[in-house]
Design a protein around this motif. Structure first.
Motif, PDB file in Angstrom:
ATOM      1  N   ILE A 124       0.837  -1.203   0.000  1.00  7.82           N
ATOM      2  CA  ILE A 124       0.000   0.000   0.000  1.00  7.82           C
ATOM      3  C   ILE A 124       0.868   1.248   0.000  1.00  7.82           C
ATOM      4  N   LEU A 125       0.490   2.216  -0.818  1.00 11.63           N
ATOM      5  CA  LEU A 125       1.176   3.508  -0.793  1.00 11.63           C
ATOM      6  C   LEU A 125       0.212   4.583  -0.326  1.00 11.63           C
ATOM      7  N   THR A 126       0.703   5.453   0.534  1.00  6.57           N
ATOM      8  CA  THR A 126      -0.077   6.593   0.996  1.00  6.57           C
ATOM      9  C   THR A 126       0.854   7.776   1.196  1.00  6.57           C
ATOM     10  N   MET A 127       0.291   8.888   1.621  1.00  4.54           N
ATOM     11  CA  MET A 127       1.085  10.087   1.842  1.00  4.54           C
ATOM     12  C   MET A 127       0.504  10.878   3.014  1.00  4.54           C
ATOM     13  N   SER A 128       1.241  11.878   3.470  1.00  2.97           N
ATOM     14  CA  SER A 128       0.809  12.726   4.567  1.00  2.97           C
ATOM     15  C   SER A 128       0.616  11.880   5.832  1.00  2.97           C
ATOM     16  N   GLN A 143      -7.184  -6.987  12.435  1.00  5.85           N
ATOM     17  CA  GLN A 143      -7.806  -8.165  11.835  1.00  5.85           C
ATOM     18  C   GLN A 143      -6.783  -9.177  11.320  1.00  5.85           C
ATOM     19  N   LYS A 144      -5.524  -8.966  11.686  1.00  4.52           N
ATOM     20  CA  LYS A 144      -4.430  -9.897  11.353  1.00  4.52           C
ATOM     21  C   LYS A 144      -4.100  -9.933   9.863  1.00  4.52           C
ATOM     22  N   ARG A 145      -4.420  -8.841   9.163  1.00  3.98           N
ATOM     23  CA  ARG A 145      -3.999  -8.764   7.768  1.00  3.98           C
ATOM     24  C   ARG A 145      -2.490  -8.506   7.729  1.00  3.98           C
ATOM     25  N   ARG A 146      -1.842  -9.125   6.769  1.00  3.68           N
ATOM     26  CA  ARG A 146      -0.411  -8.892   6.579  1.00  3.68           C
ATOM     27  C   ARG A 146      -0.241  -8.024   5.345  1.00  3.68           C
ATOM     28  N   PHE A 147       0.405  -6.887   5.509  1.00  2.00           N
ATOM     29  CA  PHE A 147       0.569  -5.966   4.398  1.00  2.00           C
ATOM     30  C   PHE A 147       1.799  -5.094   4.667  1.00  2.00           C
ATOM     31  N   GLU A 148       2.207  -4.383   3.632  1.00  2.35           N
ATOM     32  CA  GLU A 148       3.349  -3.485   3.737  1.00  2.35           C
ATOM     33  C   GLU A 148       2.916  -2.094   3.284  1.00  2.35           C
ATOM     34  N   VAL A 149       3.436  -1.071   3.926  1.00  2.98           N
ATOM     35  CA  VAL A 149       3.044   0.305   3.617  1.00  2.98           C
ATOM     36  C   VAL A 149       4.256   1.107   3.153  1.00  2.98           C
ATOM     37  N   PHE A 150       4.054   1.860   2.068  1.00  2.82           N
ATOM     38  CA  PHE A 150       5.047   2.811   1.592  1.00  2.82           C
ATOM     39  C   PHE A 150       4.465   4.203   1.812  1.00  2.82           C
ATOM     40  N   VAL A 151       5.207   5.062   2.482  1.00  3.86           N
ATOM     41  CA  VAL A 151       4.720   6.386   2.841  1.00  3.86           C
ATOM     42  C   VAL A 151       5.571   7.452   2.159  1.00  3.86           C
ATOM     43  N   LEU A 152       4.922   8.301   1.364  1.00  5.61           N
ATOM     44  CA  LEU A 152       5.627   9.453   0.814  1.00  5.61           C
ATOM     45  C   LEU A 152       5.917  10.434   1.948  1.00  5.61           C
ATOM     46  N   VAL A 176       9.681   4.627   4.060  1.00  6.25           N
ATOM     47  CA  VAL A 176       9.522   6.034   3.708  1.00  6.25           C
ATOM     48  C   VAL A 176      10.120   6.279   2.327  1.00  6.25           C
ATOM     49  N   ILE A 177       9.366   6.987   1.489  1.00  2.29           N
ATOM     50  CA  ILE A 177       9.781   7.264   0.117  1.00  2.29           C
ATOM     51  C   ILE A 177       9.870   8.767  -0.102  1.00  2.29           C
ATOM     52  N   PRO A 178      10.976   9.275  -0.631  1.00  2.35           N
ATOM     53  CA  PRO A 178      10.999  10.699  -1.014  1.00  2.35           C
ATOM     54  C   PRO A 178       9.925  10.964  -2.067  1.00  2.35           C
ATOM     55  N   ASP A 179       9.296  12.108  -1.986  1.00  5.97           N
ATOM     56  CA  ASP A 179       8.182  12.408  -2.887  1.00  5.97           C
ATOM     57  C   ASP A 179       8.567  12.258  -4.362  1.00  5.97           C
ATOM     58  N   SER A 180       9.765  12.686  -4.707  1.00 12.28           N
ATOM     59  CA  SER A 180      10.196  12.654  -6.105  1.00 12.28           C
ATOM     60  C   SER A 180      10.411  11.237  -6.619  1.00 12.28           C
ATOM     61  N   GLN A 181      10.402  10.241  -5.717  1.00 16.81           N
ATOM     62  CA  GLN A 181      10.657   8.863  -6.122  1.00 16.81           C
ATOM     63  C   GLN A 181       9.390   7.996  -6.120  1.00 16.81           C
ATOM     64  N   MET A 182       8.203   8.654  -6.105  1.00 19.80           N
ATOM     65  CA  MET A 182       6.968   7.864  -6.123  1.00 19.80           C
ATOM     66  C   MET A 182       6.878   6.999  -7.368  1.00 19.80           C
TER      67      MET A 182
END
Length: 296
Positions: A124-128, A143-152, A176-182
């Motif tokens: 999952i990718l999100t920002m802010s 709910q025991k979901r397994r997932f990974e998050v990428f945050v701008l 954490v992802i730099p905004d310019s690298q989305m």
């Protein structure tokens, strides 16, 4: 009420600002031991002035405008009820508590619906640092979901770092992802979550960077979900959309007067790249949500 406290000091969303606003007045009301010693009209005027300042400073955070208007209208009616101070102050306290409960009820509904959109193994990718996104991710984790998050990082001022810290404390895998690298990250993502501040006729308002994020995700066939309470709907014909510049020094401080700097925190995004909207009433495809909630 069991709302989750989330620190969002860099760029607080409407929920963080509302919780701070209501909690400050509610805590004072709970400490009142002598109602007759309180100037109810002065108390109301203080609430009114602080709400006006919040709306003026954050004109596109629609939830603040709708929620505080609701509370203040009730409090104003109480002042003219010819009842005693004890009754008036209790009315203030009861109304604020009821509004907070309603906010939490809707947040929990949205988080529960949102968690359904998160499948095992999602990236999952999100920002802010959107409260509804946080609560949805927390609910999915519960709910025991397994997932990974990428945050701008969402810079400036970089409040995505605060979200990353919150998720890491929950043992949720986060990068954490730099905004310019989305564009580098998005091909490895299969879901984008955004919590807009305002929905209007032809689009929504969210942090700057949301437009390229949504358009790039659409181009790569990655579904973009909006998480929003319907109270964030505020048509442009009702209230104009205003953007105010933020501190230029957050971007660059130069001694050369020929260098100009632009720094805006928010931008408009059209609905075309959006796949679905999750609100307190359920999960809607964008066209369906438009027909139900954005068309009169």
């Amino acid at each position: 009420m069991n709302k989750i406290k989330i620190q969002a000091s860099r760029c607080p969303d409407a929920y963080a600002l509302l919780f701070s606003y209501y909690d400050s007045f509610l805590s004072r009301l709970k400490k009142v031991s002598d109602p007759d010693g309180v100037n109810c009209e002065a108390f109301y005027e203080e609430m009114h002035e602080q709400a006006k300042q919040l709306i003026k400073t954050h004109p596109n955070k629609a939830l603040i405008r709708r929620s505080t208007t609701n509370v203040l209208n009730h409090c104003k009616r109480s002042l003219t009820s010819q009842k005693g101070n004890a009754h008036i102050l209790e009315s203030f306290k009861t109304k604020i508590s009821a509004v907070l409960e309603e906010i939490e009820k809707n947040v929990q509904k949205i988080a529960t619906y949102g968690a359904r959109a998160i499948a095992q193994g999602n990236r999952i990718l999100t920002m802010s640092n959107d409260y509804l996104v946080v609560r949805t991710l927390f609910e999915a984790e519960r709910q025991k979901r397994r997932f990974e998050v990428f945050v701008l990082k969402t810079d400036p001022p970089g409040e995505g770092l605060e979200l990353a810290e919150l998720l890491a404390k929950k043992k949720i895998r986060v990068t954490v992802i730099p905004d310019s690298q989305m564009g580098i990250c998005l091909p490895d993502v299969n879901l984008v979550l955004i919590g807009p501040e305002r929905l209007y006729e032809s689009g929504f308002i969210h942090r700057a960077g949301s437009l390229p994020l949504a358009l790039t995700a659409k181009k790569l066939n990655i579904p973009v979900y909006l998480l929003a309470d319907t109270q964030t709907i505020l048509f442009e014909r009702e209230r104009s959309i205003k953007f105010y510049p933020s501190d230029e020094k957050e971007v660059y401080k130069s001694r050369n007067k020929n260098i100009h700097v632009m720094n805006y925190y928010y931008e408009k995004v059209m609905y075309e790249p959006i796949y679905k909207v999750i609100c307190e009433d359920g999960i809607f495809e964008m066209k369906e949500f438009n027909n139900w909630f954005l068309t009169e």
